[in-house]
Design a protein around this motif. Structure first.
Motif, PDB file in Angstrom:
ATOM      1  N   LEU A  82     -68.072  11.141-118.863  1.00 25.17           N
ATOM      2  CA  LEU A  82     -68.412   9.784-119.278  1.00 25.17           C
ATOM      3  C   LEU A  82     -67.384   8.884-118.609  1.00 25.17           C
ATOM      4  CD1 LEU A  82     -69.249  10.355-123.057  1.00 25.17           C
ATOM      5  CD2 LEU A  82     -70.820  10.192-121.110  1.00 25.17           C
ATOM      6  N   ASN A  83     -67.793   8.287-117.503  1.00 25.81           N
ATOM      7  CA  ASN A  83     -66.874   7.511-116.682  1.00 25.81           C
ATOM      8  C   ASN A  83     -66.543   6.175-117.320  1.00 25.81           C
ATOM      9  OD1 ASN A  83     -66.588   9.430-114.581  1.00 25.81           O
ATOM     10  ND2 ASN A  83     -68.635   8.892-113.856  1.00 25.81           N
ATOM     11  N   LYS A  84     -65.349   5.706-117.001  1.00 32.37           N
ATOM     12  CA  LYS A  84     -64.845   4.431-117.499  1.00 32.37           C
ATOM     13  C   LYS A  84     -64.383   3.608-116.299  1.00 32.37           C
ATOM     14  CE  LYS A  84     -63.317   6.750-121.704  1.00 32.37           C
ATOM     15  NZ  LYS A  84     -64.499   6.487-122.430  1.00 32.37           N
ATOM     16  N   LYS A  85     -64.357   2.290-116.458  1.00 33.21           N
ATOM     17  CA  LYS A  85     -63.975   1.431-115.332  1.00 33.21           C
ATOM     18  C   LYS A  85     -62.507   1.580-114.951  1.00 33.21           C
ATOM     19  CE  LYS A  85     -67.482  -2.098-115.627  1.00 33.21           C
ATOM     20  NZ  LYS A  85     -67.812  -3.495-115.735  1.00 33.21           N
ATOM     21  N   LYS A  86     -61.617   1.630-115.927  1.00 26.90           N
ATOM     22  CA  LYS A  86     -60.188   1.561-115.615  1.00 26.90           C
ATOM     23  C   LYS A  86     -59.369   2.726-116.142  1.00 26.90           C
ATOM     24  CE  LYS A  86     -60.233  -3.416-115.276  1.00 26.90           C
ATOM     25  NZ  LYS A  86     -59.610  -4.670-115.631  1.00 26.90           N
ATOM     26  N   SER A  87     -60.008   3.823-116.493  1.00 25.92           N
ATOM     27  CA  SER A  87     -59.258   4.983-116.962  1.00 25.92           C
ATOM     28  C   SER A  87     -60.012   6.253-116.580  1.00 25.92           C
ATOM     29  CB  SER A  87     -59.046   4.894-118.479  1.00 25.92           C
ATOM     30  OG  SER A  87     -60.284   4.914-119.159  1.00 25.92           O
ATOM     31  N   PRO A  88     -59.347   7.394-116.669  1.00 31.73           N
ATOM     32  CA  PRO A  88     -60.028   8.650-116.334  1.00 31.73           C
ATOM     33  C   PRO A  88     -61.244   8.868-117.240  1.00 31.73           C
ATOM     34  CG  PRO A  88     -57.659   8.983-116.534  1.00 31.73           C
ATOM     35  CD  PRO A  88     -57.957   7.598-117.035  1.00 31.73           C
TER      36      PRO A  88
END
Length: 173
Positions: free
Chosen positions: A85-91
């Motif tokens: 589950l990708n995030k914009k500004k974190s792993p």
């Protein structure tokens, strides 16, 4: 005409958000398949699906494309289905959805995207009687992971927004 415009916009956004397999974050102790692993059903059906171990879409509805992939154990014959589950500004938040000890070769398994819509489930198709926690139809509001055994059974892993995690529903036996 409006449908064509929406489809064009969707395809442009999909192309812009597609991540190369090499950009997928894989947990320690696991690896993505390599060219050497492209055998069996992966090789046979590669023309239709060049990366049968990878599917990318916004699976949890947060507007950010996520990665579902079959990863192979660095040591041993085990393999697992993961989703980032990708995030914009974190792993990414990495979730393991299924694991096999190597009894079934990973090349027998594939991934695709189940688009939003209404689907008859395996019990809804009459493969077996629906249990109390099964439903005859599944309504997807966001894309789901179609996890399948080539030319055989498949299930959808779909995001349950209320519960905040993935659920699995069998679509065929």
């Amino acid at each position: 005409m409006r449908m064509r415009i929406q489809l064009c916009i969707f395809l442009i956004l999909l192309a812009a958000n597609t991540v190369a397999a090499s950009d997928v974050h894989v947990p320690k102790g696991w690896r993505l398949p390599t060219e050497k692993d492209m055998s069996g059903d992966w090789a046979e059906f590669r023309k239709d699906n060049p990366h049968p171990y990878l599917a990318q879409a916004d699976f949890n509805g947060d507007g950010i494309p996520d990665d579902a992939y079959i990863a192979l154990a660095v040591n041993g014959k085990s393999w697992a289905l993961f989703v980032n589950l990708n995030k914009k500004k974190s792993p990414p938040k990495v979730l393991k959805l299924d694991e096999d000890n190597g009894e079934t070769p990973p090349q027998r398994m594939g991934l695709d995207i189940a688009e939003p819509g209404t689907y008859k489930t395996a019990c809804g198709k009459g493969y077996w009687e629906c249990d109390k926690d099964e439903t005859e139809t599944l309504k997807l509001r966001v894309p789901a992971i179609d996890f399948y055994l080539f030319e055989s059974a498949n299930s959808f892993f779909w995001w349950d927004k209320k519960l905040g995690h993935f659920r699995r529903t069998w679509m065929s036996d």
